[in-house]
Motif scaffolding. Structure first.
Motif, PDB file in Angstrom:
ATOM      1  N   ILE A  22       0.849  -1.184   0.000  1.00 48.55           N
ATOM      2  CA  ILE A  22       0.000   0.000   0.000  1.00 48.55           C
ATOM      3  C   ILE A  22       0.886   1.235   0.000  1.00 48.55           C
ATOM      4  N   ASP A  23       0.601   2.151  -0.909  1.00 51.30           N
ATOM      5  CA  ASP A  23       1.358   3.396  -0.988  1.00 51.30           C
ATOM      6  C   ASP A  23       0.588   4.480  -0.229  1.00 51.30           C
ATOM      7  N   PRO A  24       1.112   4.987   0.888  1.00 52.85           N
ATOM      8  CA  PRO A  24       0.401   6.020   1.648  1.00 52.85           C
ATOM      9  C   PRO A  24       0.086   7.267   0.834  1.00 52.85           C
ATOM     10  N   LYS A  25       0.919   7.572  -0.159  1.00 53.35           N
ATOM     11  CA  LYS A  25       0.657   8.748  -0.994  1.00 53.35           C
ATOM     12  C   LYS A  25      -0.621   8.553  -1.809  1.00 53.35           C
ATOM     13  N   VAL A  26      -0.859   7.324  -2.258  1.00 53.96           N
ATOM     14  CA  VAL A  26      -2.068   7.051  -3.041  1.00 53.96           C
ATOM     15  C   VAL A  26      -3.306   7.165  -2.160  1.00 53.96           C
ATOM     16  N   THR A  27      -3.265   6.570  -0.974  1.00 51.78           N
ATOM     17  CA  THR A  27      -4.437   6.644  -0.094  1.00 51.78           C
ATOM     18  C   THR A  27      -4.705   8.079   0.336  1.00 51.78           C
ATOM     19  N   MET A  28      -3.668   8.862   0.575  1.00 53.41           N
ATOM     20  CA  MET A  28      -3.873  10.259   0.950  1.00 53.41           C
ATOM     21  C   MET A  28      -4.454  11.062  -0.205  1.00 53.41           C
ATOM     22  N   SER A  29      -4.006  10.768  -1.427  1.00 58.89           N
ATOM     23  CA  SER A  29      -4.555  11.450  -2.594  1.00 58.89           C
ATOM     24  C   SER A  29      -6.046  11.142  -2.745  1.00 58.89           C
ATOM     25  N   ILE A  30      -6.415   9.874  -2.549  1.00 64.68           N
ATOM     26  CA  ILE A  30      -7.825   9.496  -2.622  1.00 64.68           C
ATOM     27  C   ILE A  30      -8.620  10.221  -1.544  1.00 64.68           C
ATOM     28  N   ALA A  31      -8.092  10.240  -0.328  1.00 65.67           N
ATOM     29  CA  ALA A  31      -8.800  10.863   0.790  1.00 65.67           C
ATOM     30  C   ALA A  31      -9.042  12.347   0.549  1.00 65.67           C
ATOM     31  N   ARG A  32      -8.045  13.046   0.046  1.00 66.42           N
ATOM     32  CA  ARG A  32      -8.191  14.485  -0.162  1.00 66.42           C
ATOM     33  C   ARG A  32      -9.209  14.805  -1.245  1.00 66.42           C
ATOM     34  N   GLU A  33      -9.223  14.014  -2.310  1.00 67.49           N
ATOM     35  CA  GLU A  33     -10.175  14.288  -3.380  1.00 67.49           C
ATOM     36  C   GLU A  33     -11.599  13.921  -2.965  1.00 67.49           C
ATOM     37  N   VAL A  34     -11.741  12.842  -2.194  1.00 69.18           N
ATOM     38  CA  VAL A  34     -13.066  12.493  -1.674  1.00 69.18           C
ATOM     39  C   VAL A  34     -13.549  13.576  -0.712  1.00 69.18           C
ATOM     40  N   ALA A  35     -12.649  14.104   0.110  1.00 71.54           N
ATOM     41  CA  ALA A  35     -13.013  15.180   1.040  1.00 71.54           C
ATOM     42  C   ALA A  35     -13.538  16.398   0.300  1.00 71.54           C
ATOM     43  N   ALA A  36     -12.913  16.720  -0.828  1.00 66.67           N
ATOM     44  CA  ALA A  36     -13.324  17.896  -1.589  1.00 66.67           C
ATOM     45  C   ALA A  36     -14.751  17.779  -2.107  1.00 66.67           C
ATOM     46  N   VAL A  37     -15.169  16.574  -2.512  1.00 66.89           N
ATOM     47  CA  VAL A  37     -16.513  16.433  -3.079  1.00 66.89           C
ATOM     48  C   VAL A  37     -17.569  16.210  -2.008  1.00 66.89           C
ATOM     49  N   THR A  38     -17.195  15.636  -0.867  1.00 68.49           N
ATOM     50  CA  THR A  38     -18.193  15.484   0.197  1.00 68.49           C
ATOM     51  C   THR A  38     -18.637  16.840   0.715  1.00 68.49           C
ATOM     52  N   ARG A  39     -17.786  17.852   0.602  1.00 70.09           N
ATOM     53  CA  ARG A  39     -18.175  19.210   1.013  1.00 70.09           C
ATOM     54  C   ARG A  39     -19.250  19.788   0.107  1.00 70.09           C
ATOM     55  N   LEU A  40     -19.421  19.213  -1.081  1.00 67.10           N
ATOM     56  CA  LEU A  40     -20.478  19.650  -1.995  1.00 67.10           C
ATOM     57  C   LEU A  40     -21.793  18.934  -1.711  1.00 67.10           C
ATOM     58  N   GLY A  41     -21.805  18.058  -0.716  1.00 65.69           N
ATOM     59  CA  GLY A  41     -23.015  17.316  -0.397  1.00 65.69           C
ATOM     60  C   GLY A  41     -23.150  16.011  -1.150  1.00 65.69           C
ATOM     61  N   ILE A  42     -22.128  15.611  -1.891  1.00 64.77           N
ATOM     62  CA  ILE A  42     -22.169  14.342  -2.627  1.00 64.77           C
ATOM     63  C   ILE A  42     -21.856  13.199  -1.662  1.00 64.77           C
ATOM     64  N   GLU A  43     -22.674  12.165  -1.692  1.00 64.07           N
ATOM     65  CA  GLU A  43     -22.496  11.010  -0.818  1.00 64.07           C
ATOM     66  C   GLU A  43     -21.607   9.987  -1.524  1.00 64.07           C
ATOM     67  N   VAL A  44     -20.563   9.533  -0.827  1.00 67.45           N
ATOM     68  CA  VAL A  44     -19.552   8.677  -1.444  1.00 67.45           C
ATOM     69  C   VAL A  44     -19.430   7.359  -0.683  1.00 67.45           C
ATOM     70  N   ALA A  45     -19.595   6.263  -1.399  1.00 66.72           N
ATOM     71  CA  ALA A  45     -19.289   4.931  -0.885  1.00 66.72           C
ATOM     72  C   ALA A  45     -18.124   4.381  -1.696  1.00 66.72           C
TER      73      ALA A  45
END
Length: 330
Positions: free
Chosen positions: A108-131
């Protein structure tokens, strides 16, 4: 044009009160005659915080609620801003295990998981529900190991399911480290480390703004995590499956062998099955087709692609849908 509201009165809440830090309090107008034809009781969001005493202002004072969303659904914030239009409001992101490995120097590459987390965070602020559904191929792939040292296919697949749980817990920890409330649900019980998959509970988590990570596939051998993604998408009434891969989308030929291979912006389910395109396994594609679930295939390694895909912007290849329709995020 802003319409002035009637004056309202309320009793101040002491900081020693047992009321929660964020509470809704009913307010009744001083003079009910202001409202000639109706009896109105107003609700406002009261934020109790010691930071108010030093002159600072809570985030809710500008009309923004949790995750930066408007406190009043369907209306822009008081500062005049509004969220951009989006194509989907509830999405399922499928992340393969190989994608989590990054440069493949480690599982597991921590940089990849952090990149995913940051981009998911950006869209959840728009009210989009993410699974999210995660694979486990970076740790163990059942179909590859079946038959080795007497290991039957069912046992190998169960080991692969546990590998997806490992990835899910790692991704959950990364997301929560940057403030994204996240829950992991597994297809079979592992109650010490994750919740069991319960459809109504998963939907409730999403409605509360939490990210839900589905692990352990479908809980059954002989089914891939692609099929698990299609199944969970249908169960939680998500609107699209977003398949994050290591390629830019679906091509008309293998781009590694043919440099002139053309990226296909859209495909039908029939084209995928008739041309035997290796997008997802046939069980997953058939399940998506039967439930009218579009699939977007895009490159995970390109910065910003996850956010673009979740918001419905043109990226990669869209299967079984069109890029045209959008809805306004509130």
């Amino acid at each position: 044009m802003a319409i002035p509201l009637p004056l309202t009165s309320y009793s101040p809440i002491s900081t020693s009160s047992s009321i929660s830090p964020t509470s809704f309090v009913s307010l009744t107008p001083r003079n009910r005659n202001i409202f000639s034809d109706q009896n109105v009781t107003r609700r406002v969001l009261i934020t109790c915080s010691s930071s108010l005493n030093n002159g600072s202002t809570p985030e809710s004072m500008n009309g923004s609620g949790l995750n930066g969303q408007s406190s009043f659904p369907g209306m822009p914030s008081f500062d005049g801003t509004s969220n951009p239009p989006v194509k989907w409001r509830r999405v399922l992101l499928k992340v393969s295990g190989e994608a989590l490995a990054g440069d493949e120097k480690q599982n597991i590459d921590p940089k990849v998981t952090m990149s995913i987390a940051r981009e998911v965070a950006a869209v959840t602020r728009l009210g989009i529900e993410v699974a999210i559904v995660v694979g486990g191929g970076n740790i163990f792939r059942g179909s590859t190991w079946a038959g080795c040292s007497g290991l039957d296919r069912s046992s190998a697949d169960y080991i692969g399911m546990m590998a997806t749980v490992m990835n899910a817990i790692f991704l959950q920890a990364t997301m929560e480290s940057i403030g994204i409330p996240t829950r992991v649900q597994t297809a079979f019980r592992m109650s010490e480390v994750a919740e069991p998959y319960i459809r109504r509970r998963a939907i409730r988590h999403l409605e509360k703004g939490r990210v839900v990570i589905f692990a352990a596939g479908t809980g059954n051998p002989f089914f891939t995590t692609d099929t698990a993604a299609a199944l969970r998408c249908a169960e939680i009434n998500a609107e699209v499956v977003l398949k994050a891969t290591n390629v830019d989308g679906v091509f008309d030929d293998d781009p590694k062998r043919n440099p002139n291979a053309r990226l296909l912006e859209s495909l039908t389910y029939q084209e995928v099955t008739s041309k035997d395109l290796s997008v997802m396994d046939m069980t997953a594609i058939t399940l998506c087709q039967e439930n009218n679930i579009p699939v977007v295939v895009f490159n995970l390694s390109e910065p910003g692609n996850i956010a673009k895909a979740i918001k419905g912007e043109r990226v990669g290849t869209l299967i079984g849908g069109t890029w045209n329709s959008t809805i306004t995020a509130t």
